[in-house]
Design an enzyme around this catalytic site. Structure first.
Site, PDB file in Angstrom:
ATOM      1  N   ASP A 138     -64.273 -27.839  57.475  1.00 49.87           N
ATOM      2  CA  ASP A 138     -63.293 -29.166  57.778  1.00 49.87           C
ATOM      3  C   ASP A 138     -62.050 -28.568  58.302  1.00 49.87           C
ATOM      4  O   ASP A 138     -61.535 -27.561  58.026  1.00 49.87           O
ATOM      5  CB  ASP A 138     -63.146 -30.144  56.745  1.00 49.87           C
ATOM      6  CG  ASP A 138     -64.389 -30.580  56.396  1.00 49.87           C
ATOM      7  OD1 ASP A 138     -65.471 -30.681  57.381  1.00 49.87           O
ATOM      8  OD2 ASP A 138     -64.747 -31.142  55.169  1.00 49.87           O
ATOM      9  N   ASP A 160     -68.845 -34.584  61.479  1.00 52.09           N
ATOM     10  CA  ASP A 160     -68.358 -35.578  60.503  1.00 52.09           C
ATOM     11  C   ASP A 160     -68.153 -36.843  61.732  1.00 52.09           C
ATOM     12  O   ASP A 160     -68.403 -38.250  61.528  1.00 52.09           O
ATOM     13  CB  ASP A 160     -67.401 -35.638  59.714  1.00 52.09           C
ATOM     14  CG  ASP A 160     -67.348 -34.431  58.781  1.00 52.09           C
ATOM     15  OD1 ASP A 160     -68.679 -34.299  58.404  1.00 52.09           O
ATOM     16  OD2 ASP A 160     -66.482 -33.972  58.129  1.00 52.09           O
TER      17      ASP A 160
END
Length: 184
Positions: A138, A160
């Protein structure tokens, strides 16, 4: 019939398989962009370090690993259970989505493109779960100004974003379709 008439008739014919396969371009684009950006982050930014900031500290690029699901849920599970729960179950769900995608004629083109966007994002994070020892990468970090008690929104990635945006598009399109069906 002239060659021009034949060409026009061929163009006007409906190509259901092509209409179903074309949106997979989005799947490939999202998966590729997700993996490319994750590789750039891993190679250029040390873990838990801010690599860049934009608009003050509104948006930051920071390299973190996520062993859990969204918002790190499940990160404290045992490794075996986490691997089964966060890798194999989503893999089965993606396979079911692809089967439903091809067996259902009632999806609109927008819904097909949005489903392929969700597939691309899902595949991007699944790839990380199966092939990155340190979990999902991330790197997008956004200031949240204390909303819901969060100073910063949980760090996320392109996969995401794709799942959330395309999932929202699917939901809205289903509600609109249901409303139109109810009006008839």
């Amino acid at each position: 019939m002239t060659h021009e008439t034949i060409a026009v008739e061929l163009k006007m014919r409906h190509h259901p398989l092509r209409d179903k396969l074309l949106p997979f371009i989005l799947t490939v684009i999202i998966f590729s962009a997700d993996q490319l950006t994750k590789n750039l982050v891993v190679k250029t930014i040390p873990l838990y370090t801010i690599g860049a900031s934009f608009f003050g500290d509104l948006i930051r690029i920071i390299y973190v690993n996520n062993f859990g699901a969204a918002f790190s849920m499940g990160a404290t599970m045992s490794e075996t259970f986490r691997h089964i729960f966060l890798a194999f179950i989503p893999l089965i769900v993606l396979i079911v989505v692809v089967v439903i995608y091809f067996r259902t004629a009632g999806f609109t083109q927008l819904q097909r493109w949005a489903l392929c966007g969700v597939l691309g994002g899902g595949m991007g994070n699944l790839f990380d779960r199966f092939f990155r020892v340190n979990g999902v990468v991330d790197f997008i970090d956004i200031k949240f100004f204390g909303l819901f008690g969060l100073e910063r929104f949980p760090t996320f990635n392109i996969a995401d974003s794709s799942v959330v945006v395309c999932g929202f598009i699917i939901l809205v399109s289903f509600f609109i379709s249901a409303k139109k069906s109810g009006e008839k």
